[in-house]
Design a protein around this motif. Structure first.
Motif, short mmCIF file in Angstrom:
data_model
loop_
_atom_site.label_atom_id
_atom_site.label_comp_id
_atom_site.label_asym_id
_atom_site.label_seq_id
_atom_site.Cartn_x
_atom_site.Cartn_y
_atom_site.Cartn_z
N LYS A 59 0.79 -1.19 0.05
CA LYS A 59 0.18 0.04 -0.07
C LYS A 59 0.64 1.24 0.08
CE LYS A 59 -3.46 0.64 2.68
NZ LYS A 59 -4.54 1.02 2.08
N ARG A 61 2.02 2.33 2.91
CA ARG A 61 1.50 3.09 3.91
C ARG A 61 2.42 3.23 4.96
NH1 ARG A 61 -4.22 1.54 6.04
NH2 ARG A 61 -4.26 1.49 8.50
N SER A 146 -8.08 -0.90 3.81
CA SER A 146 -8.51 -0.74 2.40
C SER A 146 -7.47 -1.22 1.53
CB SER A 146 -8.94 0.53 2.37
OG SER A 146 -7.92 1.45 2.80
N ASN A 148 -6.22 -0.31 -1.24
CA ASN A 148 -5.92 0.49 -2.22
C ASN A 148 -4.42 1.42 -1.96
OD1 ASN A 148 -7.38 1.90 0.15
ND2 ASN A 148 -6.06 3.68 -0.38
N SER A 154 -10.82 4.94 -1.29
CA SER A 154 -10.86 3.45 -1.11
C SER A 154 -11.45 2.69 -2.13
CB SER A 154 -11.38 3.06 0.26
OG SER A 154 -10.84 3.57 1.34
N HIS A 239 -6.18 11.47 3.82
CA HIS A 239 -6.90 10.14 3.15
C HIS A 239 -7.54 10.50 2.06
CE1 HIS A 239 -7.08 6.73 6.29
NE2 HIS A 239 -5.93 6.80 5.72
MG MG Z 1 -7.73 3.18 4.28
#
Ligand code: MG
Ligand code: AMP
Length: 351
Positions: A59, A61, A146, A148, A154, A239
């Motif tokens: 991700k 992330r 999620s 994405n 998302s 986000h």
């Molecule tokens: Mg998310």
């Protein structure tokens, strides 16, 4: 890596054979994206720190942003937590399986690699039949943010997951479009008073009906100062961001339409490509710009359902700016406006 896509034709009559390979991938520490009733999730074994690391990598992330552990039934909760507070028990009874995540004190079983270093763990029991059966077959709690790329809207259908994750994960399970379209409600039940950390389809009104007074985390009231640490670490990131600059216009309907049309004209005259987000009720009122209808104001669940897909569509349409109508802030509107205001970077014009 080759990403295998499998399609579940009839989600009401899932055969275990259809999900066996996916469950095996999860048990072996791999990544599988799957539908849930909220948005598509990117799953990995929540008890396996190395598997959790792969989620962050796929991700892009930040690793201090904790993951939600998904379970298929109540007995799978106990090993993950040190305590189930009364409020947690009541909310589980009322809304599990469903679009509600709760934050509990974590047990030693749950690695810090899953919780972003926190002593608490967020847990959800999804109701979607594919998600629920997959978790049961995997036999492990499944961490599933999620599916994405971090910072993108998302995914609410398997095609969105494919756009972001093809080549990065072992498998995508296509179960068709999701039902709700917004991520789960998150409530922290580890403290004295339950606290709403993220609004979702289990609304504030529904929570208070079950457990009485619920606090709202300050991170939900507006942009946070840089030195404030939100309780839900994910809330500090921008986000759901579309590529274009998104502006919300808030006020009485006729005034909003007039102001949006004025803004559209101004930006078109400046040579920009302009997007407009309207509703079923107002779709005839915007003569210019690239128009997309987000749903019916009188049925807010249609707006929740379409919101992320519309933002993604505008990314593909390569508009420079987008102007959107706003929504009420109660019931499901609270979650809709939470996602829209964040996507807009809190850029709101009041008329
Ligand atoms: Mg998310
Ligand atoms: P998602 O990306 O939709 O899976 O959402 C995960 C979000 O849940 C994170 O970004 C956090 O904001 C929140 N979260 C997960 N675990 C915790 C936790 N232990 N305490 C507080 N918030 C959490």
């Amino acid at each position: 890596m080759e990403t295998k896509v499998i399609r579940i034709e009839d989600t009401d009559h899932i055969k275990d054979e259809e999900l066996r390979e996916a469950a095996q991938i999860l048990r072996a520490g791999g990544l599988v994206a799957f539908p849930t009733e909220t948005v598509y999730g990117l799953g990995a074994n929540a008890l396996d720190e190395e598997a959790a690391k792969k989620i962050y990598a796929a991700k892009g992330r930040p690793s201090d942003n904790p993951l939600i552990a998904h379970i298929s039934c109540m007995k799978e909760l106990e090993p993950l937590v040190t305590e189930i507070p009364e409020a947690g028990r009541r909310l589980a009874e009322a809304y599990w399986p469903g679009p509600l995540t709760m934050v509990f004190p974590k047990s030693e079983k749950v690695p810090y690699g899953t919780t972003g270093g926190l002593d608490t763990v967020a847990v959800r029991m999804p109701s979607d039949p594919v998600a629920n059966r997959l978790i049961a077959l995997a036999g492990v709690p499944v961490a599933a943010p999620s599916a994405n790329t971090s910072g993108r809207p998302s995914p609410t259908m398997a095609e969105h997951v494919y756009q972001d994750m093809n080549g990065r994960i072992e498998m995508i399970i296509d179960g068709g479009p999701v039902g709700i379209g917004l991520e789960s409600t998150i409530v922290d039940v580890s403290g004295e008073v339950p606290t709403l950390l993220r609004p979702g389809a289990v609304t504030m009104e529904m929570l208070e009906e079950t457990v009485g007074h619920v606090e709202i985390d300050p991170a939900l009231q507006g942009p946070l100062r840089a030195d404030v640490r939100p309780k839900a670490p994910g809330m500090k990131y921008r986000h759901y961001a579309p590529k274009a600059v998104l502006t919300l216009v808030e006020g009485e309907t006729e005034a909003v339409i007039a102001e949006m049309n004025r803004l559209v004209k101004e930006h078109l005259d400046a040579g920009e490509r302009v997007g407009v987000i309207c509703t079923e009720e107002t779709r005839g009122r915007y003569p210019e710009g690239v128009l997309r209808c987000i749903g019916e104001r009188s049925h807010e669940e249609t707006i929740a359902h379409n919101l992320f897909a519309v933002l993604r569509e505008f990314d593909d349409l390569q508009v420079d700016c987008i102007f959107s109508e706003s929504f009420s802030k109660d019931h499901l509107g609270q979650a809709i406006m939470n996602r829209l205001t964040k996507a807009a970077g809190y850029h709101i014009i009041k008329v």
